[in-house]
Design an enzyme around this catalytic site. Structure first.
Site, short mmCIF file in Angstrom:
data_model
loop_
_atom_site.label_atom_id
_atom_site.label_comp_id
_atom_site.label_asym_id
_atom_site.label_seq_id
_atom_site.Cartn_x
_atom_site.Cartn_y
_atom_site.Cartn_z
N ARG A 241 0.59 1.00 4.73
CA ARG A 241 1.91 0.90 4.77
C ARG A 241 2.18 0.22 5.88
NH1 ARG A 241 1.41 6.12 2.52
NH2 ARG A 241 2.23 6.22 0.74
N LYS A 268 2.73 8.92 5.26
CA LYS A 268 4.07 9.06 5.16
C LYS A 268 4.58 10.60 4.00
CE LYS A 268 7.31 6.99 1.28
NZ LYS A 268 7.23 5.84 0.29
N HIS A 331 4.66 -4.49 2.45
CA HIS A 331 4.42 -3.68 1.92
C HIS A 331 4.22 -4.01 0.58
CE1 HIS A 331 6.64 -0.27 3.88
NE2 HIS A 331 5.62 0.89 3.08
N ARG A 334 0.32 -3.38 -0.66
CA ARG A 334 -0.27 -2.39 -1.24
C ARG A 334 -0.30 -3.30 -2.85
NH1 ARG A 334 -0.24 2.84 1.00
NH2 ARG A 334 1.23 3.51 -0.33
N HIS A 358 -1.26 7.57 -1.76
CA HIS A 358 0.13 7.88 -3.14
C HIS A 358 -0.62 10.29 -3.79
CE1 HIS A 358 0.68 4.16 -4.23
NE2 HIS A 358 2.07 4.60 -3.29
N TYR A 368 -15.35 14.84 -8.85
CA TYR A 368 -15.59 14.24 -7.63
C TYR A 368 -15.84 14.77 -6.75
CZ TYR A 368 -14.19 10.08 -9.99
OH TYR A 368 -13.98 8.19 -9.95
#
Length: 408
Positions: A241, A268, A331, A334, A358, A368
Site C-alpha cells: 500500500r 493496515k 492503490h 495492487r 489481505h 501449505y
C-alpha cells in the site's frame, strides 16, 4: 414587612453582618464588606438549613422571591432545595467536562494503538473538519438524533457522500463508547442508517496489463525526480500500500536475505509483512540507496516538516502529471497485480492474497508448509517482476500471457 429596592440600597454595612427580612424565610444578609446576599431559611426533615440564592443587585427582589417560591415547591415535593442546587452544580460541571470533543479525544487516545498512524489521523481529522465546529463543545448527553441528522445532511449537500457515510460511522462509534462509559443511556447515532443517500463503494482506479507499455513510456517522460519514479516502480512490483511504502525504513530491507520486512504497527492489518525481493526490486533499492541511504527512510520528505517521509499525495500527483487523473492511483497497482496474477498465472489465490496482506498467513497452514509457502511467494514475486520488466523494456511488442513462465 416586605423589602423594597430603596430600603435595600439604603442599607449600610455595619461592624457585624445583619439580616433584612422579606418574609417566608427569605432575607438579605448585609455583610461588613458591603455585599448583600439573598438567603432563605427553611427546615427539611426536621433540620434547619440555609439556601444561598445570590447577590444583590445581580439577583433582584423579584428573582429572589421567585427562587423562594421554587424552593418551597421543592419542599412540598419532598426535595431538599440546597441538595438540588448542589446536584445541579455537580451535573453542570460534569456535563462541561464531558463534551462531545472530550469524549472523542478519550475514545481516540484509548484506541489509536489498534490503528495505523494514517488511519488514526484520518479519523481525528474527520471529526475536526465535520463535527467539532457544530457539537464539539456540547455536553455529549445533550446531543440528540435530530441534531446529528442535520449535521450529516449539511455534509451531504456538499456532494461528498463517502465522507458523509464515514462521518456517520465515526459518530456512531464515539457515542457507543460514551454509552459503554456510562455517560449516556442511549446512542443517538445508532439510528442514522437510511438518513443519508446510499453511497456505492468504488474500487481504486487502475489500468490493465495491456496498458503497461504506454505507462512506462509516460513514466520515463514525466518531469519527476528519480526518487519518486523509483517509488512508483517499487509500488507496482511489491504490492505494498502507498502508506506502507512511504514509511518504510532502510532497516526494513535485508539485502542479504532478499527480504523487505515491515513491522505490524505500520501495516493496515496490524500483522508483520514480508516481501520477497525480486532481482529487479533489489536493483531499484540499490539505486535508491545511493540517493537516500544516508537517512532513516527510503523516501524521506523533500519539503514537508510535519512528517519525515514522503507525502501521501506525491505518488498520485506524479500519476496525474502522467495523464492518469481519475484513471490510476497508487492503490491501483495492487488491483493490477492481483487481477493479472489471478488471470494469467498458476500461483494460488492464497499466495496472492497473503502477498497483498489481505489474509493471515497462519490461516493457510493446513494447506501449505510455511517454508514451501514462502518459496511460492518468492517465485511469484520474481514472476511478476519479470512480467512487468518485459512490458517496460519491449514497449509491449513481446508482452505475452504467461503461466508461471510458459505461454498461456
Amino acid at each position: 414587612m416586605a423589602l423594597t429596592d430603596l430600603k435595600i440600597r439604603n442599607a449600610k454595612s455595619r461592624a457585624t453582618a445583619y439580616k433584612l427580612s422579606d418574609g417566608e424565610g427569605l432575607y438579605l444578609l448585609v455583610k461588613p464588606t458591603g455585599s448583600k446576599l439573598w438567603q432563605m431559611k427553611y427546615r427539611f426533615i426536621g433540620k434547619e438549613k440555609t439556601l444561598s440564592i445570590g447577590q444583590y443587585p445581580h439577583v433582584s427582589i423579584t428573582e429572589a422571591r421567585q427562587k423562594r417560591f421554587d424552593a418551597k415547591k421543592l419542599l412540598v415535593d419532598g426535595t431538599d432545595p440546597s441538595g438540588k442546587k448542589q446536584e445541579d452544580k455537580r451535573l453542570a460541571v460534569y456535563h462541561t467536562a464531558n463534551t462531545f470533543k472530550a469524549i472523542a479525544e478519550d475514545w481516540h487516545s484509548r484506541n489509536k494503538s489498534k490503528w495505523t498512524p494514517d488511519h488514526s489521523e484520518r479519523l481525528w481529522r474527520r471529526l475536526e473538519l465535520y463535527a467539532f465546529s457544530d457539537i464539539g463543545n456540547r455536553p455529549i448527553a445533550s446531543i440528540k438524533t435530530p441534531e446529528l441528522i442535520s449535521l450529516l445532511r449539511k455534509q451531504e449537500k456538499r456532494g461528498t457522500l463517502d465522507t458523509t457515510h464515514r462521518l456517520a460511522q465515526v459518530l456512531n462509534v464515539v457515542f457507543r463508547y460514551a454509552v459503554h462509559c456510562g455517560l449516556i443511556d442511549q446512542n443517538p447515532a445508532n439510528d442514522l442508517r437510511g438518513v443519508v443517500a446510499p453511497h456505492k463503494a468504488t474500487n481504486f482506479p487502475t489500468i490493465n496489463a495491456k496498458e503497461l507499455p504506454q505507462f512506462f513510456e509516460k513514466l520515463d517522460a514525466v518531469n519527476a525526480n528519480a526518487q519518486n519514479k523509483i517509488a512508483i516502480r517499487l509500488l507496482m512490483l511489491t504490492f505494498l500500500r502507498p502508506g506502507e511504502l512511504r514509511k518504510s525504513m532502510w532497516t526494513d530491507i535485508d539485502f542479504e536475505k532478499k527480504q523487505w520486512r515491515i513491522p505490524a504497527e505500520r501495516m493496515k492489518m496490524r500483522k508483520p509483512h514480508m516481501v520477497a525481493l525480486a532481482k529487479q526490486v533489489l536493483g531499484l533499492l540499490k539505486d535508491l540507496k545511493k540517493l537516500t541511504g544516508q537517512g532513516v527512510y527510503l523516501f524521506p520528505s523533500l519539503h514537508r516538516r510535519k512528517h519525515p517521509y514522503m507525502s501521501e499525495n506525491t505518488i498520485n500527483q506524479v500519476l496525474r502529471h502522467m495523464g492518469y487523473k481519475d484513471k490510476l492511483v497508487g492503490h491501483g497497482f495492487r488491483a493490477l497485480a492481483s487481477t493479472t496474477l489471478n488471470e494469467i498465472s498458476n500461483y494460488s489465490k492464497d499466495a496472492i492474497e497473503v502477498q497483498l496482506s489481505h489474509m493471515d498467513e497462519d490461516k493457510i497452514r493446513g494447506t501449505y508448509n510455511r517454508a514451501e509457502y514462502a518459496e511460492e511467494r518468492a517465485k511469484m514475486m520474481q514472476w511478476w517482476a519479470d512480467y512487468v520488466e518485459n512490458a517496460a523494456s519491449t514497449g509491449g511488442s513481446k508482452v505475452i500471457s504467461l503461466k508461471q513462465g510458459n505461454p498461456k
